[in-house]
Design an enzyme around this catalytic site. Structure first.
Site, mmCIF file in Angstrom:
data_model
loop_
_atom_site.group_PDB
_atom_site.id
_atom_site.type_symbol
_atom_site.label_atom_id
_atom_site.label_comp_id
_atom_site.label_asym_id
_atom_site.label_seq_id
_atom_site.Cartn_x
_atom_site.Cartn_y
_atom_site.Cartn_z
ATOM 1 N N GLY A 1 0.837 -1.212 0.000
ATOM 2 C CA GLY A 1 0.000 0.000 0.000
ATOM 3 C C GLY A 1 0.857 1.240 0.000
ATOM 4 O O GLY A 1 2.054 1.179 -0.299
ATOM 5 N N ASN A 2 0.268 2.373 0.296
ATOM 6 C CA ASN A 2 1.048 3.607 0.427
ATOM 7 C C ASN A 2 0.415 4.499 1.486
ATOM 8 O O ASN A 2 -0.613 4.155 2.066
ATOM 9 C CB ASN A 2 1.180 4.316 -0.927
ATOM 10 C CG ASN A 2 -0.166 4.692 -1.500
ATOM 11 O OD1 ASN A 2 -0.912 5.464 -0.903
ATOM 12 N ND2 ASN A 2 -0.506 4.105 -2.658
ATOM 13 N N HIS A 3 1.030 5.647 1.742
ATOM 14 C CA HIS A 3 0.630 6.496 2.869
ATOM 15 C C HIS A 3 -0.542 7.431 2.572
ATOM 16 O O HIS A 3 -0.887 8.249 3.405
ATOM 17 C CB HIS A 3 1.815 7.351 3.330
ATOM 18 C CG HIS A 3 2.908 6.546 3.953
ATOM 19 N ND1 HIS A 3 2.703 5.805 5.093
ATOM 20 C CD2 HIS A 3 4.195 6.353 3.603
ATOM 21 C CE1 HIS A 3 3.836 5.200 5.421
ATOM 22 N NE2 HIS A 3 4.759 5.506 4.520
ATOM 23 N N SER A 4 -1.133 7.341 1.399
ATOM 24 C CA SER A 4 -2.213 8.277 1.074
ATOM 25 C C SER A 4 -3.376 8.124 2.058
ATOM 26 O O SER A 4 -3.813 7.014 2.362
ATOM 27 C CB SER A 4 -2.708 8.021 -0.350
ATOM 28 O OG SER A 4 -3.886 8.748 -0.564
ATOM 29 N N ALA B 1 -3.701 7.805 -5.051
ATOM 30 C CA ALA B 1 -2.317 7.338 -5.163
ATOM 31 C C ALA B 1 -2.398 5.847 -5.484
ATOM 32 O O ALA B 1 -2.428 4.991 -4.600
ATOM 33 C CB ALA B 1 -1.584 7.562 -3.847
#
Ligand code: CTP
Length: 403
Positions: free
Chosen positions: A212-215, A280
């Site tokens: 995943g990512n930090h969005s 994102a």
């Protein structure tokens, strides 16, 4: 949620028997979460007391330029009041006050405030039937309409004189819904459909793990709210995000992976006027998703990744009437990279945010953007809250589609 929620309403009361109904009007606006301030002509105090109105509105009520009872004799600033209001409503609007408004007379606080107001002004006339149909009243109402004021027509019924006919002030409930409808109809995005992607995507590795990512989704959700408040019907396709939104014009579609986001975006795209892709999206996903949880018995684990579909580029290829906006989150050569992305993905505009700027990017409550249009004109904005940034983005888009 009403379009009047959070709005500042200035009710101006003139001398007429219908003034007693303004108590209900104040309550209705307050119930819709609006903030209400009241000014009155001195003569209107014979019909309803300032005490009733200040109690209901929770604000002081003024009728003169300074309050003689007040030891400090504070100046009631009509310019400030006029600028404070999002909407001004003159109710009841007597024949006398309408005539003065139409002719620029300024001999009391109410009239000075009207002349200073920059906001939309609504007029709810109330008078006896012969006064209402008198050519001078008609001419004054036409003049006031031509000035840009909105007249809420009086209704027919029994009048204070005992006569029956036109001239009764519209009922408080009808005045409120008239204003709500009028605002809705004039909203700049009324009738427009917007597709929005927001948040991260999660690409499964096995049943419990993902890439995943930090969005956080904050930017996309802020745009959704601003656009809906301006009348747009918003299809908000959100990756896993803790953000909440409740607005009758926002349809939230929850997805997890890039593939799900892509499918949903393609489903809604053909029917929308504007698409803003702020998500994102993961650029890669595991080629194989393990059916069982991967055990840590191995000393090293390699996961083969394959590219996800670029949703924005795909929508760029399919573009017909849509105004397509992408986001670029960059760490270096920001402007160059963003402009290249705009061309490569066939966009109408791109919103650049740089991770080099403090307070910009993921998971913060603020952002700092540069808006670049398809002719590569750049407009940079200061660091602002994401809601304010959302307003700037929507304003820029409106400027382009209305140009
Ligand atoms: N985007 C998308 N689908 C993807 C990847 C990105 O729709 N699979 C969209 C994002 O929502 C954003 C824009 O493309 O609006 C920019 O994404 P970004 O990852 O910065 O661009 P890339 O083209 O992937 O370029 P790079 O990663 O090389 O910077």
């Amino acid at each position: 949620m009403s379009v009047l929620s959070g709005k500042k309403i200035l009710i101006a009361i003139t001398a007429g028997i219908a003034a007693y109904k303004t108590a209900s009007l104040v309550r209705l606006f307050i119930k819709l979460d609006a903030e209400v301030k009241i000014i009155m002509t001195p003569a209107s105090k014979d019909f309803i007391t300032p005490l009733t109105l200040s109690t209901l509105s929770k604000n002081p009520v003024h009728s003169t330029f300074y309050d003689t009872k007040d030891e400090n004799e504070l100046w009631n600033n009509h310019v400030e009041l006029g600028l404070w209001a999002d909407y001004m409503l003159v109710a009841p609007a007597s024949a006398n006050t309408l005539s003065k408004m139409a002719n620029g007379t300024c001999d009391n606080l109410l009239l000075a405030t009207y002349l200073s107001a920059k906001c939309p002004v609504y007029l709810a006339p109330a008078m006896d039937l012969d006064m209402y149909i008198h050519p001078s009243t008609k001419e004054n109402l036409e003049k006031l309409h031509a000035f840009g004021n909105v007249v809420i027509p009086a209704t027919s019924g029994e009048l204070a004189s005992g006569l029956v006919g036109e001239g009764r002030m519209a009922e408080p409930e009808d005045i409120v819904s008239f204003i709500e409808n009028d605002i809705l109809l004039k909203l700049p995005l009324k009738g427009k459909k917007i597709l929005l992607t927001a948040g991260p995507t999660f690409e499964a590795i096995d049943p419990v793990r993902f890439i995943g990512n930090h969005s956080s989704g904050k930017m996309g959700f802020a745009i959704a709210k601003v656009a809906a408040n301006l009348g747009a019907e918003v299809y908000l396709i959100s990756g896993p995000s803790h953000q909440q939104i409740t607005h009758s014009l926002v349809h939230r579609i929850d997805v997890v992976s890039a593939e799900e986001m892509s499918n949903a975006a393609h489903q809604y795209y053909t029917d929308v006027d504007i698409a803003i892709l702020s998500a994102a999206v993961a650029d890669f996903r595991p080629k194989k998703i393990a059916i069982q949880k991967i055990k840590k018995k191995v000393s090293a684990l390699e996961i083969e990744l394959m590219p996800t579909k670029d949703i924005l580029a795909s929508l760029g290829k399919m573009k017909k009437h849509q105004f397509l906006v992408g986001f670029a989150l960059e760490t270096n050569n920001e402007l160059e990279n963003a402009k290249r992305k705009l061309k490569r993905k066939n966009l109408d505009a791109i919103v650049l945010n740089s991770l080099q700027d403090n307070g910009a990017g993921f998971a913060t409550d603020t952002n700092k953007i540069t808006f670049i249009d398809k002719d590569l004109n750049e407009k940079s904005f200061d660091l602002k809250s994401k809601v304010e940034v959302a307003k700037d983005i929507i304003n820029e888009i409106l400027n382009k589609i209305n140009a």
